[in-house]
Enzyme design. Structure first.
Site, PDB file in Angstrom:
ATOM      1  N   LYS A   1      28.764  46.087  64.797  1.00  0.00           N
ATOM      2  CA  LYS A   1      29.371  44.770  64.990  1.00  0.00           C
ATOM      3  C   LYS A   1      29.110  43.849  63.816  1.00  0.00           C
ATOM      4  O   LYS A   1      30.029  43.202  63.294  1.00  0.00           O
ATOM      5  CB  LYS A   1      28.854  44.133  66.287  1.00  0.00           C
ATOM      6  CG  LYS A   1      29.647  42.900  66.712  1.00  0.00           C
ATOM      7  CD  LYS A   1      29.139  41.603  66.155  1.00  0.00           C
ATOM      8  CE  LYS A   1      27.904  41.126  66.876  1.00  0.00           C
ATOM      9  NZ  LYS A   1      27.531  39.719  66.459  1.00  0.00           N
TER      10      LYS A   1
ATOM     11  N   ASP B   1      32.087  41.752  69.767  1.00  0.00           N
ATOM     12  CA  ASP B   1      31.023  40.948  70.352  1.00  0.00           C
ATOM     13  C   ASP B   1      31.309  40.738  71.842  1.00  0.00           C
ATOM     14  O   ASP B   1      32.260  41.296  72.403  1.00  0.00           O
ATOM     15  CB  ASP B   1      30.891  39.615  69.616  1.00  0.00           C
ATOM     16  CG  ASP B   1      32.163  38.788  69.667  1.00  0.00           C
ATOM     17  OD1 ASP B   1      33.085  39.118  70.440  1.00  0.00           O
ATOM     18  OD2 ASP B   1      32.257  37.808  68.921  1.00  0.00           O
TER      19      ASP B   1
END
Length: 335
Positions: free
Chosen positions: A250, A269
Site C-alpha cells: 500500500k 487503504d
C-alpha cells in the site's frame, strides 16, 4: 524571488489548489496561514502554500522555495506564484527560478483532466466525487519526502501525518527565510540517517521512528533509492519499493501514484477497501496483488491509453485518478 501567474483557462481541464494539496496525497506543502489540513472538505481556498523543492534532475540544481495561491475559480482563475533558488551557503531564495515550470511538474498541470473526466464519470461514485471536488489533480512530490510521509501514514489521520512531516522539517530541515518568516526544507536522507530512534520518537513518530531512520540510512548510504523505481514496469516498481523498512504494497503504491507518475496505482487503504466491498465486491481478490489488479481494471476501464516513458499504458492507465477522487470524497463524508 521571481513571480508570475498561470491562467487556468489555458489548462486541459479545471484545477483546484486546495483539494490537490489537502486531499491526503501530499504532506510536503504548508499553508502560510497555518491551516493545512484543518478544513475537512478542502476545496476552493485562496491561501498561500509553500514548499522547498530539493535539487531535482531536470528541474532545479539547488533547493528552491515555491509559493503559490489560487485566485478565482477552477476554470477561469489563476495561480499566482513566487519562486527563488537558494544558493549554497545562503538561507534566502535569491536565485531566479521558473515557477511556472516547477508548478506544472509538481501539480501535474500538464494532465488532460477533461479527457480523464469524460470516461471516469461514467462510474456514478466517481462522478459524485468529481462534481464535488472539480479540479483536484494528482501530484509529483519529491520521492524521498513522499516515501517517509507514507511510512508515517499507518493508522493515522491526514492531519496527524502532516503534523509529523512538519515536525521533521522544523527539527532537521534547512531553514529558508522569506519576508521575515522561516520555511523549512524537508530533511535530506543524510540528516535523518544521523538521528537516533529516540530523536525521532521525540517527534511523535512512535513505532515508525526506526522505519524512518533505517529508510533514510538506506538512501543516504546508496543501498536503495525510491528514484530507482522510476522506469520499471509497474509491478516491479512496487516490489522494488517494498525493500524499504516499513513499506508494504500500500505504501509503495502511494509513492508510485503521488510521486513517481504511475497513474494506474491504487493504494488499497481502509477507504478504498470499503469502496470495493460496498460498490465493487467482484474485485475482492485473495491477496493485495489480485485485488489491486481487479480494481485498477474496473476503475480504469475504457480510459484512453497514455504515452509514458515508463510503466504500462493500457486499460488501467488512469485508475489512480479515480481512486484519489473517491478517497477524498469518502474521507470528507460527502457521500
Amino acid at each position: 524571488m521571481e513571480s508570475g501567474e498561470i491562467s487556468l483557462s489555458a489548462l486541459d481541464g479545471p484545477f483546484d489548489l486546495q483539494s490537490t494539496l489537502e486531499s491526503g496525497q501530499s504532506y510536503l506543502w504548508e499553508r502560510a496561514d497555518g491551516g493545512t489540513y484543518t478544513d475537512l472538505a478542502a476545496h476552493g481556498g485562496n491561501a498561500w502554500y509553500e514548499t522547498v523543492l530539493p535539487a531535482t534532475t531536470g528541474l532545479t540544481d539547488q533547493p528552491t522555495l515555491l509559493r503559490v495561491r489560487q485566485r478565482g475559480g477552477v476554470d477561469d482563475g489563476a495561480l499566482e506564484w513566487e519562486a527563488g533558488g537558494v544558493l549554497e551557503g545562503s538561507t534566502t531564495p535569491s536565485d531566479p527560478a521558473d515557477g511556472e515550470a516547477l508548478l506544472t511538474h509538481l501539480l501535474r498541470l500538464d494532465d488532460d483532466l477533461e479527457t480523464i473526466y469524460e470516461v471516469t464519470m461514467d462510474e456514478p461514485l466517481v462522478r459524485e466525487a468529481v462534481e464535488r471536488y472539480p479540479g483536484l489533480r494528482l501530484t509529483r512530490d519529491p520521492p524521498f519526502g513522499c516515501l517517509v510521509s507514507f511510512i508515517c501514514s499507518a493508522q493515522m489521520r491526514v492531519a496527524r501525518i502532516f503534523g509529523m512531516q512538519q515536525s521533521l522539517r522544523e527539527a532537521y530541515g534547512e531553514p529558508v527565510t522569506v519576508d521575515g518568516r522561516t520555511v523549512h526544507a524537508y530533511p535530506t536522507p543524510e540528516a535523518l540517517a544521523e538521528r537516533s530512534e529516540d530523536d525521532l520518537r521525540g517527534l511523535s513518530l512512535g513505532y515508525r521512528a526506526p522505519y524512518v531512520q533505517r529508510t533514510a540510512e538506506m538512501v543516504a548510504e546508496g543501498e536503495a533509492n525510491p528514484e530507482d523505481a522510476r522506469g520499471l514496469p509497474y509491478e516491479e516498481a512496487r516490489e522494488y519499493l517494498t525493500k524499504f523498512v516499513g513499506v508494504g504494497d500500500k505504501v509503495a503504491d502511494c509513492v508510485l501514484l503521488f510521486s513517481l507518475g504511475y497513474l494506474q496505482a491504487i493504494p488499497l487503504d481502509t477507504w478504498i477497501q470499503t469502496v470495493i466491498s460496498d460498490y465493487f465486491p467482484e474485485c475482492e481478490g485473495g491477496n493485495y496483488a489480485e485485488t489491486s489488479q481487479a480494481i485498477r481494471e474496473r476503475l480504469g476501464a475504457g480510459l484512453p491509453e497514455r504515452d509514458e516513458v515508463f510503466g504500462e499504458s493500457g486499460p488501467d492507465a488512469y485508475a489512480g485518478y479515480a481512486q484519489t477522487y473517491v478517497f477524498h470524497f469518502l474521507r470528507t463524508g460527502e457521500n
